[in-house]
Scaffold this motif. Structure first.
Motif, PDB file in Angstrom:
ATOM      1  N   LEU A 158       0.854  -1.188   0.000  1.00 46.60           N
ATOM      2  CA  LEU A 158       0.000   0.000   0.000  1.00 46.60           C
ATOM      3  C   LEU A 158       0.889   1.236   0.000  1.00 46.60           C
ATOM      4  N   ASP A 159       0.485   2.236  -0.772  1.00 49.79           N
ATOM      5  CA  ASP A 159       1.293   3.445  -0.897  1.00 49.79           C
ATOM      6  C   ASP A 159       0.403   4.674  -0.816  1.00 49.79           C
ATOM      7  N   PHE A 160       0.853   5.671  -0.081  1.00 49.27           N
ATOM      8  CA  PHE A 160       0.112   6.924   0.076  1.00 49.27           C
ATOM      9  C   PHE A 160       1.009   8.058  -0.372  1.00 49.27           C
ATOM     10  N   ARG A 161       0.597   8.779  -1.414  1.00 51.76           N
ATOM     11  CA  ARG A 161       1.432   9.841  -1.970  1.00 51.76           C
ATOM     12  C   ARG A 161       0.593  11.078  -2.263  1.00 51.76           C
ATOM     13  N   VAL A 162       1.278  12.218  -2.378  1.00 46.95           N
ATOM     14  CA  VAL A 162       0.608  13.483  -2.711  1.00 46.95           C
ATOM     15  C   VAL A 162       1.221  14.002  -4.002  1.00 46.95           C
ATOM     16  N   ILE A 163       0.378  14.164  -5.033  1.00 47.17           N
ATOM     17  CA  ILE A 163       0.814  14.645  -6.342  1.00 47.17           C
ATOM     18  C   ILE A 163       0.025  15.898  -6.680  1.00 47.17           C
ATOM     19  N   ASP A 164       0.735  17.006  -6.930  1.00 45.91           N
ATOM     20  CA  ASP A 164       0.075  18.280  -7.246  1.00 45.91           C
ATOM     21  C   ASP A 164      -0.975  18.635  -6.198  1.00 45.91           C
ATOM     22  N   GLN A 165      -0.618  18.439  -4.935  1.00 45.42           N
ATOM     23  CA  GLN A 165      -1.455  18.787  -3.787  1.00 45.42           C
ATOM     24  C   GLN A 165      -2.714  17.929  -3.672  1.00 45.42           C
ATOM     25  N   ILE A 166      -2.778  16.834  -4.427  1.00 46.21           N
ATOM     26  CA  ILE A 166      -3.917  15.923  -4.349  1.00 46.21           C
ATOM     27  C   ILE A 166      -3.424  14.579  -3.822  1.00 46.21           C
TER      28      ILE A 166
END
Length: 482
Positions: free
Chosen positions: A196-204
């Motif tokens: 499982l991975d949790f990331r933030v891309i372009d503030q989303i």
């Protein structure tokens, strides 16, 4: 997998929406599954949902053994998602056991083993006849041990013991810097590993899931978006849907007689997708509203997703041209879901679509406009999302109508969305505004209609207090190309 393959390799439903489709049946029955990831990615919730749905949907009792959270804290944390652990414990179907381990008290010796844990876990399993087990998190057991030999031996013994007990086990673990887990050993002795991975891309914020390995079973190997909402975890398969859906020969009306007459079959095939394009003010939403009314007149529910207008504004605007949305909204034949695209990411919008489809069972779905989605994702991301939505609608034989903004001076925005969806749509209707003899001239042209001949000529229309009104019909010219 074939049915005979499943008989030889029994699987247990994961309880996670969409995951079993990717895993071709679920978790390996009676084997350990490792769920790993960083903080806040949803490991504990994942394992709780596995247990709760196993109890509720399959009558399989479960044991949750926690090495970090107390039973009270765990119950409180998941209650907002509708999981009542206290009630399940009172029913005798669930046992939550908190094992406190003080890492400073652990001494590394050659005699270190997990015998006390086996006794405690064995008692919990036998006391309720558990079929499912969760161990959360495994690092707590080995926090003070640096000897790889001891770690490997005890991990193998733990996993082997769980297999002998015949319980399907989910073990959670924190992700390491250079391996899937901190110890880097758990993934080698697990039969199934899910990252499982949790990331933030372009503030989303986005969450992703990947099946790293699954011994003895075929499975999806891509990264799959997953979401956590009020219903728990849902996984969105990206490429698991195959082009195996049927094609109806039934024809349904578009809601406009002259448009129907411009199509050789007198309408569009049921379950088809229609793209309506045009610049601002070309009446795309009004044309989509006629499609909606045609479905309502057949007493078939309509789900209308609006990204630019609130429900009240949409109702008021349609009322001005003689389309009564309010009455049908009150009757339950029309449902309007409105929000700004930037409210959430593409995956959350897609899950919102899926949940609404399951809850409302519509026969027609309208998304107005899909061009707004380009503000929260690239053209390829929007296309991937729309492919998943289109395949779902086709599988369910739901009529789909998408509107998209196109404008010469915004080709870098609007036309990207058209490129993403135009080739996938069964029908494409283009609306246009131009000046002719000092007056505004509106035209509609059928760009394509798969599987049927159609009139390719531009047809003039006006917007009146009764909606679309076509000018004197021109001589029908049929184009048999699709």
């Amino acid at each position: 997998m074939t049915e005979s393959s499943l008989d030889k390799f029994p699987k247990t439903a994961s309880g996670i929406n969409g995951l079993d489709e990717i895993m071709q049946g679920g978790f390996p029955t009676g084997r350990p599954v490792l769920i790993c990831g960083g903080p806040g990615c949803g490991k504990t919730l994942f394992s709780v949902q596995f247990l709760v749905n196993g109890i509720i949907e399959h009558d399989e009792p479960g044991v949750f053994m926690s090495f970090e959270e107390t039973a009270k804290d765990l119950s409180l944390n998941v209650k907002s998602l509708g999981f009542d652990l206290e009630e399940l414990q009172e029913s005798g179907k669930l046992k939550v056991d908190h094992v406190h381990i003080e890492r400073s008290e652990i001494e590394e010796t050659g005699e270190f083993d997990l015998e006390a844990l086996f006794i405690r876990l064995n008692h919990a399993i036998d006391s309720i006849g558990a079929k499912r087990v969760v161990l959360d998190t495994v690092e707590a057991l080995f926090g003070g041990i640096d000897n790889d030999g001891i770690l490997r031996a005890e991990l193998r013994r733990l996993f082997s013991w769980l297999k002998k007990k015949g319980v399907t086990t989910v073990i959670t673990g924190e992700r390491g810097k250079q391996s899937f887990t901190r110890q880097g050993l758990e993934e080698y002795v697990s039969d199934c590993v899910i990252l499982l991975d949790f990331r933030v891309i372009d503030q989303i914020a986005t969450r992703r899931l990947r099946i790293v390995k699954y011994r003895g079973s075929m499975h999806g190997t891509n990264e799959y978006p997953f979401l956590i909402n009020e219903n728990g975890i849902s996984v969105i398969p990206v490429t698991s849907l195959n082009l195996t859906y049927g094609s109806s020969t039934e024809v349904v009306s578009t809601g406009l007689q002259q448009l129907d007459e411009s199509l050789d079959q007198g309408g569009l095939y049921r379950g088809s997708s229609t793209l309506i394009t045009g610049s601002a003010g070309t009446s795309k939403t009004i044309l989509a509203a006629h499609f909606a009314m045609a479905s309502i007149n057949r007493e078939e529910p309509v789900l209308f997703f609006s990204f630019e207008e609130s429900p009240e504004q949409l109702i008021r605007n349609m009322d001005s041209i003689g389309i009564d949305f309010r009455t049908h909204l009150e009757s339950g034949l029309l449902h309007i879901k409105a929000s700004r695209p930037s409210l959430q990411g593409l995956e959350m919008h897609l899950i919102r679509f899926y949940n609404a489809l399951e809850e409302l069972k519509p026969k027609t779905v309208i998304v107005d406009p899909i061009s707004s989605l380009i503000t929260i994702g690239s053209s390829s991301e929007v296309r991937a999302m729309l492919i998943r939505l289109l395949d779902t609608l086709k599988n369910k034989q739901i009529n789909a109508v998408f509107t998209a903004l196109t404008q010469a001076n915004f080709k870098d925005k609007g036309d990207l969305t058209v490129e993403a969806i135009s080739s996938l749509s069964d029908a494409w209707i283009d609306l246009n505004n131009n000046r002719k003899n000092r007056r505004q001239n509106r035209t509609m042209r059928i760009v394509k209609a798969r599987g049927m001949g159609h009139n390719p000529e531009a047809q003039e229309f006006r917007i009146t207090d009764k909606g679309f009104h076509f000018s004197m019909p021109t001589e029908q010219m049929t184009d048999t190309t699709n």
